[in-house]
Design an enzyme around this catalytic site. Sequence first.
Site, PDB file in Angstrom:
ATOM      1  N   VAL A   1      -9.044  -2.050   8.001  1.00  0.00           N
ATOM      2  CA  VAL A   1      -9.444  -2.627   6.722  1.00  0.00           C
ATOM      3  C   VAL A   1      -8.214  -3.203   6.051  1.00  0.00           C
ATOM      4  CG1 VAL A   1     -10.420  -2.156   4.448  1.00  0.00           C
ATOM      5  CG2 VAL A   1     -11.316  -0.953   6.460  1.00  0.00           C
TER       6      VAL A   1
ATOM      7  N   ASN B   1      -2.001  -6.536   4.240  1.00  0.00           N
ATOM      8  CA  ASN B   1      -0.957  -6.444   5.271  1.00  0.00           C
ATOM      9  C   ASN B   1      -0.135  -5.147   5.195  1.00  0.00           C
ATOM     10  OD1 ASN B   1      -1.579  -9.082   6.304  1.00  0.00           O
ATOM     11  ND2 ASN B   1      -0.475  -9.937   4.541  1.00  0.00           N
ATOM     12  N   ARG B   2      -0.713  -4.127   4.578  1.00  0.00           N
ATOM     13  CA  ARG B   2      -0.067  -2.810   4.456  1.00  0.00           C
ATOM     14  C   ARG B   2       1.216  -2.855   3.622  1.00  0.00           C
ATOM     15  NH1 ARG B   2      -4.519  -1.977   6.171  1.00  0.00           N
ATOM     16  NH2 ARG B   2      -5.090  -0.532   7.842  1.00  0.00           N
ATOM     17  N   LEU B   3       1.402  -3.906   2.832  1.00  0.00           N
ATOM     18  CA  LEU B   3       2.576  -3.994   1.978  1.00  0.00           C
ATOM     19  C   LEU B   3       2.205  -3.432   0.599  1.00  0.00           C
ATOM     20  CD1 LEU B   3       5.468  -5.028   2.502  1.00  0.00           C
ATOM     21  CD2 LEU B   3       4.827  -7.115   1.267  1.00  0.00           C
ATOM     22  N   HIS B   4       1.929  -2.131   0.608  1.00  0.00           N
ATOM     23  CA  HIS B   4       1.387  -1.476  -0.565  1.00  0.00           C
ATOM     24  C   HIS B   4       2.428  -1.299  -1.668  1.00  0.00           C
ATOM     25  CE1 HIS B   4      -1.666  -0.723   2.356  1.00  0.00           C
ATOM     26  NE2 HIS B   4      -1.004   0.258   2.962  1.00  0.00           N
TER      27      HIS B   4
END
Length: 234
Positions: free
Chosen positions: A15, A205-208
């Site tokens: 997701v 893009n998991r760049l939280h």
Amino acid sequence: MDTSPSAGLAAVRRVDYRGDGLVESDLAASPFLQAQAWIDAALAAADERDDVPEPTAISVATVDESGAPDVRTVLMRFFDERGPGFVTNLESAKSRELQADPRVAAALTWPAIYRAIRFRGRAELVGRDEVEAYFDSRPYGSRLSAWASDQSRPAADRAELERRWQEALERFPDTGSDHDVPVPDFWGGWRVVCDEVEFWAGRSNRLHDRIVFRRTGEGTLADPDAWTRQRLQP
């Protein structure tokens, strides 16, 4: 032997977290104000959609007598400038562990809105007046269950639990009063007095975004001067 990341899974579900994120310019001045804003948003989401069913569900981590970690999910029943709190049997496993070692961590997680809050600190008992006020607000059946359950102790089967609940029902009949079931002496609450509060916001893009408040002085969660803040890499 298959050691790939998907081994044992029918499929890897991916997701892309398209949340609103969290930038410093939008951050509240204190961890209390920021947490309250997110809790209010989660409560509002729960009223509007089906994928935030328990917005106050909080995972509480302790350590047992051997030093091994232990975690469970309860409902957050208190939140103010002193910290988040929950109710429980004071003879339960979590209570025994907190009595022996008050170090505690807790987390509110809302996957559907891509947010989470982590609390770290020490546990202290909630005042008896607050516990009694909360207990009297519970539904009648929930008040009975506090008496019926020896929380964390073994039970022979479901029938034993039903029998104990029936005994409590007969002992404390429903009169329609908030006070028809007294607060058990062995029932109370714990509050997390925080030294660290981290806010996580999911991004694509998991760049939280991760921003943590750390205690640097005396004061409550609402006192900006008691905290410093820092961005962490995801």
